[in-house]
Design a protein around this motif. Structure first.
Motif, mmCIF file in Angstrom:
data_model
loop_
_atom_site.group_PDB
_atom_site.id
_atom_site.type_symbol
_atom_site.label_atom_id
_atom_site.label_comp_id
_atom_site.label_asym_id
_atom_site.label_seq_id
_atom_site.Cartn_x
_atom_site.Cartn_y
_atom_site.Cartn_z
ATOM 1 N N TYR A 120 -10.725 1.643 2.833
ATOM 2 C CA TYR A 120 -11.102 0.289 3.253
ATOM 3 C C TYR A 120 -11.570 -0.537 2.056
ATOM 4 O O TYR A 120 -11.135 -1.684 1.866
ATOM 5 N N GLU B 20 -6.143 -4.163 8.437
ATOM 6 C CA GLU B 20 -6.185 -5.255 7.463
ATOM 7 C C GLU B 20 -4.790 -5.777 7.128
ATOM 8 O O GLU B 20 -4.602 -6.975 6.921
ATOM 9 N N GLN C 264 -7.087 -6.887 -2.287
ATOM 10 C CA GLN C 264 -6.843 -8.228 -1.757
ATOM 11 C C GLN C 264 -7.623 -9.275 -2.526
ATOM 12 O O GLN C 264 -7.109 -10.359 -2.829
ATOM 13 N N LEU D 201 -1.497 -1.169 -4.124
ATOM 14 C CA LEU D 201 -2.656 -0.275 -4.020
ATOM 15 C C LEU D 201 -2.129 1.143 -3.837
ATOM 16 O O LEU D 201 -1.424 1.434 -2.860
ATOM 17 N N ILE E 15 -5.962 0.920 7.226
ATOM 18 C CA ILE E 15 -5.068 0.075 6.428
ATOM 19 C C ILE E 15 -4.392 -0.970 7.308
ATOM 20 O O ILE E 15 -4.350 -2.165 6.978
ATOM 21 N N VAL F 166 -8.587 -1.481 -0.142
ATOM 22 C CA VAL F 166 -7.790 -2.587 0.386
ATOM 23 C C VAL F 166 -8.480 -3.916 0.122
ATOM 24 O O VAL F 166 -7.856 -4.893 -0.319
ATOM 25 N N VAL G 221 0.851 -1.187 0.000
ATOM 26 C CA VAL G 221 0.000 0.000 0.000
ATOM 27 C C VAL G 221 0.888 1.239 0.000
ATOM 28 O O VAL G 221 1.767 1.375 0.856
#
Length: 429
Positions: A293, A335, A300, A307, A332, A296, A223
């Motif tokens: 959110y 997760e 995934q 990302l 972030i 992410v 990320v």
């Protein structure tokens, strides 16, 4: 009469005896002939059998020879086919090696061309800054009379005007006092070379322990958070960088978390369409953290590699902005605990000292991992890189030197400093 009868009997007896002898001889001859015939027949049979056996053996040998010849022909045909197959395989291997060598040669040529193009783009992008440096430096040195306090005062003002920053200018001037004395430089040319070399050494010294690499997660999602005030080129930088990584084979997803600026989401969506990269969006003025959110989760689900998250550059005040960035990071890390791997601060080189102030603000409020300095091609203030690295100890990881996707380049301190000061050191304008 009796004598006659006796003689007659004797003659008959002789006749009988003679007849019997003849018959015996005939019988003997017959037996001998039969025996001879039988022997001949046996010999003929034996000869026939022998001949038959000989013919059979010969026929078997001929048949075996014929079989052997067929097998030899088949073996020869198989060997020929195998030879042809080996030849074809050799040709394929040779062609494959030739194609591989050609591909390697082509890749080497392409890499060389890319490097040459990057150098040309950097040289062109620094032209305004370099020209300004040259003009200011030549003007400064044209007033050179001797190395005294007035000289160093003028030098300090010249460095400040070149956007190296006040703190850096003072530090550099103090070091130069000692350096000029150490080198025993007296002439204009000697002093000029000492000062320019000192600038180059300072750039290189700042980069000794500097980490300009991008930290990508090799075993999962990376990320990258982009922060900075509005108008510095965050969205454009994301578009260019995402295109670059996609060309390198990475699976990329974009998250348009700048939900407060009009047109920000649409601009990122356009970049996504241009590069065929999915973009996660939210409604206008919606919670940016919710977009992060969703981004992410989608990244995934798609097993993406990277990302890119675009963030807001202005809220009601700076406190709210920093709180919003902190909230995004919490979302972030809930997760992906080790994310974000990079927090890149985007700065506009044309703003000069304002960029330095922005860097201070964001560094104090967020965990900035590196700088992206944009619009270097449109400014004479490229010297701002020096105080960013010297005063804030933040690595410049990327620079923008043009409008093309390839004009966003990884920062190479050596190439940059040579492009900026090299010609001055050589005495060219």
């Amino acid at each position: 009469m009796a004598q006659v009868h006796a003689d007659s009997l004797s003659d008959e007896l002789s006749l009988v005896t003679s007849t019997s002898q003849v018959e015996a001889d005939m019988l003997a001859e017959s037996a001998s002939f039969s025996t001879s015939v039988m022997v001949s027949a046996s010999q003929a049979h034996a000869t026939s059998v022998s001949t038959s056996q000989s013919l059979s053996v010969s026929a078997s040998q001929d048949a075996a020879s014929a079989v052997n010849e067929v097998e030899l022909e088949k073996t020869a045909e198989h060997d020929l086919a195998q030879t042809e197959q080996n030849h074809d395989t050799s040709l394929e291997i040779s062609q494959s090696l030739s194609e591989s060598a050609s591909a390697d040669a082509a890749n080497a040529i392409n890499e060389t061309e890319v490097e040459q193009t990057a150098e040309q783009d950097l040289d062109q992008g620094l032209s305004k800054t370099r020209r300004t440096w040259s003009d200011r430096w030549n003007q400064f040195m044209s007033n050179f009379r001797s190395v005294d306090e007035d000289f160093f005062d003028d030098l300090e003002e010249t460095l400040i005007s070149a956007d190296v920053g006040a703190q850096t200018a003072v530090t550099l001037t103090d070091e130069l006092r000692d350096e000029v004395k150490l080198k025993n430089a007296k002439s204009q040319d000697e002093v000029s070379k000492v000062i320019i070399q000192k600038l180059i050494d300072l750039y290189e010294r700042q980069g000794v322990d500097e980490d300009t690499s991008m930290h990508l997660n090799a075993n999962g999602l990376t990320v990258i958070l982009f922060v900075g005030v509005n108008g510095v080129g965050k969205t454009t930088t994301i578009g260019k960088m995402s295109a670059r990584y996609k060309q390198e084979g990475k699976q990329v997803v974009l998250a348009a978390a700048d939900t407060f600026r009009a047109g920000a989401t649409e601009q990122l969506v356009e970049w996504g369409k241009r590069n065929d990269i999915p973009v996660v969006t939210g409604a206008a003025n919606s919670d940016p953290a919710s977009v992060v959110y969703d981004g992410v989760k989608q990244a995934q689900a798609q097993e993406a590699d990277i990302l890119f998250v675009d963030t807001a550059g202005r809220l009601q005040n700076n406190v709210n902005l920093m709180q919003e960035l902190a909230k995004m990071k919490r979302i972030i890390q809930r997760e992906i605990p080790e994310a974000p791997q990079e927090v890149l601060l985007v700065l506009d080189a044309t703003t000069g000292q304002n960029a330095l102030q922005q860097a201070r603000l964001f560094k104090d409020s967020t965990d900035v991992t590196g700088i992206v300095l944009t619009k270097l091609d449109g400014t004479a203030k490229g010297g701002i890189i020096l105080p960013i690295r010297n005063e804030l100890h933040l690595p410049v990881k990327w620079i923008g030197v043009g409008e093309k996707v390839t004009d966003l380049q990884p920062f190479d301190a050596d190439a940059f400093v040579k492009g900026l000061f090299g010609r001055l050191l050589e005495g060219s304008k």
